[in-house]
Design a protein around this motif. Structure first.
Motif, PDB file in Angstrom:
ATOM      1  N   GLU A 195      -2.670   0.338   1.584  1.00 24.81           N
ATOM      2  CA  GLU A 195      -2.120   0.062   0.261  1.00 24.81           C
ATOM      3  C   GLU A 195      -3.035   0.533  -0.866  1.00 24.81           C
ATOM      4  O   GLU A 195      -2.690   0.386  -2.035  1.00 24.81           O
ATOM      5  CB  GLU A 195      -1.869  -1.437   0.119  1.00 24.81           C
ATOM      6  N   SER A 196      -4.182   1.073  -0.512  1.00 28.46           N
ATOM      7  CA  SER A 196      -5.112   1.536  -1.536  1.00 28.46           C
ATOM      8  C   SER A 196      -4.592   2.803  -2.213  1.00 28.46           C
ATOM      9  O   SER A 196      -4.280   3.788  -1.537  1.00 28.46           O
ATOM     10  CB  SER A 196      -6.480   1.824  -0.916  1.00 28.46           C
ATOM     11  N   PRO A 197      -4.487   2.810  -3.547  1.00 34.53           N
ATOM     12  CA  PRO A 197      -4.016   4.015  -4.248  1.00 34.53           C
ATOM     13  C   PRO A 197      -4.986   5.185  -4.116  1.00 34.53           C
ATOM     14  O   PRO A 197      -4.603   6.331  -4.322  1.00 34.53           O
ATOM     15  CB  PRO A 197      -3.916   3.551  -5.713  1.00 34.53           C
ATOM     16  N   ILE A 198      -6.255   4.903  -3.784  1.00 38.27           N
ATOM     17  CA  ILE A 198      -7.239   5.977  -3.721  1.00 38.27           C
ATOM     18  C   ILE A 198      -7.399   6.533  -2.302  1.00 38.27           C
ATOM     19  O   ILE A 198      -8.085   7.531  -2.116  1.00 38.27           O
ATOM     20  CB  ILE A 198      -8.608   5.491  -4.231  1.00 38.27           C
ATOM     21  N   ILE A 199      -6.747   5.892  -1.317  1.00 37.58           N
ATOM     22  CA  ILE A 199      -6.943   6.325   0.064  1.00 37.58           C
ATOM     23  C   ILE A 199      -6.389   7.725   0.292  1.00 37.58           C
ATOM     24  O   ILE A 199      -6.924   8.502   1.072  1.00 37.58           O
ATOM     25  CB  ILE A 199      -6.307   5.328   1.058  1.00 37.58           C
ATOM     26  N   VAL A 200      -5.281   8.059  -0.423  1.00 38.98           N
ATOM     27  CA  VAL A 200      -4.694   9.392  -0.272  1.00 38.98           C
ATOM     28  C   VAL A 200      -5.679  10.456  -0.738  1.00 38.98           C
ATOM     29  O   VAL A 200      -5.848  11.499  -0.094  1.00 38.98           O
ATOM     30  CB  VAL A 200      -3.375   9.502  -1.062  1.00 38.98           C
ATOM     31  N   GLY A 201      -6.361  10.187  -1.853  1.00 38.97           N
ATOM     32  CA  GLY A 201      -7.362  11.127  -2.341  1.00 38.97           C
ATOM     33  C   GLY A 201      -8.506  11.297  -1.365  1.00 38.97           C
ATOM     34  O   GLY A 201      -8.987  12.414  -1.142  1.00 38.97           O
ATOM     35  N   ILE A 202      -8.945  10.179  -0.767  1.00 33.16           N
ATOM     36  CA  ILE A 202     -10.021  10.243   0.229  1.00 33.16           C
ATOM     37  C   ILE A 202      -9.576  11.041   1.444  1.00 33.16           C
ATOM     38  O   ILE A 202     -10.318  11.873   1.974  1.00 33.16           O
ATOM     39  CB  ILE A 202     -10.464   8.826   0.636  1.00 33.16           C
ATOM     40  N   GLU A 203      -8.335  10.801   1.893  1.00 28.59           N
ATOM     41  CA  GLU A 203      -7.814  11.519   3.061  1.00 28.59           C
ATOM     42  C   GLU A 203      -7.702  13.012   2.781  1.00 28.59           C
ATOM     43  O   GLU A 203      -8.018  13.835   3.650  1.00 28.59           O
ATOM     44  CB  GLU A 203      -6.456  10.940   3.463  1.00 28.59           C
TER      45      GLU A 203
END
Length: 230
Positions: free
Chosen positions: A50-58
């Protein structure tokens, strides 16, 4: 030539940083040993998903991985095949180190694909609510969305189902060994460049040991899951 070394250094540093990010993200996997039948493990999965920043990290990790693989292939082709002549020229130890990096790197690539299809894009089960360790969305305060958790993917059930297959358990254990071997080989090849001269001998002993302990701990997860210790 200078531009090549500059680009290579940036990609190498990016790859090192991405490795640290990956280890940090995977550190939450240890929560499966909490002894609450997956409560904290599912909370960790919700926290990441649910983290909005996880997509950027991925996306960053994907970019770093692709750069790392492409540069490794390019360097391998540039230096030529591991022939008898090249082995005699550079030394068996140096040639084997390069070969081991290539073999373990390929194994890690296969592991990443399997792991993503097992867990990131795998089955969807709903966990029982509420989660004892997490009842509110930790990201609501900063990014909005639901305040109270309404749905959690049952990552613990997926873990149990996946690791009920002995072949999967062996594959994951071997992958942990490949990752440890790759990290150690990569570090020992760059030890001269990143560690001060007076500390290189100690670092060459401590850092590989830390990699072994870290990946050995991760290897315990599929074993403990298979034997129903978690």
């Amino acid at each position: 030539m200078f531009r090549f070394f500059l680009v290579y250094s940036l990609i190498r540093d990016s790859s090192n940083f991405s490795a640290y990010c990956t280890r940090f993200l995977r550190g939450g996997n240890i929560s499966i040993f909490a002894g609450d039948r997956g409560g904290k493990f599912n909370a960790y999965g919700y926290f990441l998903r649910e983290s909005p920043i996880i997509v950027g990290i991925e996306l960053y990790l994907l970019f770093a991985l692709l750069c790392h693989v492409l540069v490794a292939i390019w360097i391998t082709l540039r230096e030529g095949k591991c022939t008898l002549a090249s082995t005699l020229k550079s030394g068996y130890k140096n040639t084997w180190a390069k070969t081991r990096l290539a073999i373990t790197g390929t194994c890690i690539l296969v592991f990443l694909v399997v792991h993503l299809f097992d867990f990131r894009f795998g089955k969807e089960y709903d966990a029982a609510l509420p989660l004892i360790s997490m009842k509110k969305n930790p990201w609501h305060r900063y990014f909005g969305g639901e305040e109270y958790i309404s749905r959690v993917r049952d990552l613990y059930r997926i873990q149990k189902e996946t690791m009920s297959d002995p072949k999967h358990v062996v594959f994951y254990i071997f992958s942990c060994y490949a990752i440890a071997s790759h990290l150690k080989s990569g570090f020992l090849r760059t030890n001269v460049k990143v560690v001060p001269k007076e500390h290189r001998k100690l670092a060459a002993w401590i850092i590989p040991l830390c990699f072994d302990i870290m990946m050995g701990t991760f290897a315990l997860i599929p074993i403990a899951t298979f034997f129903d210790y978690v």
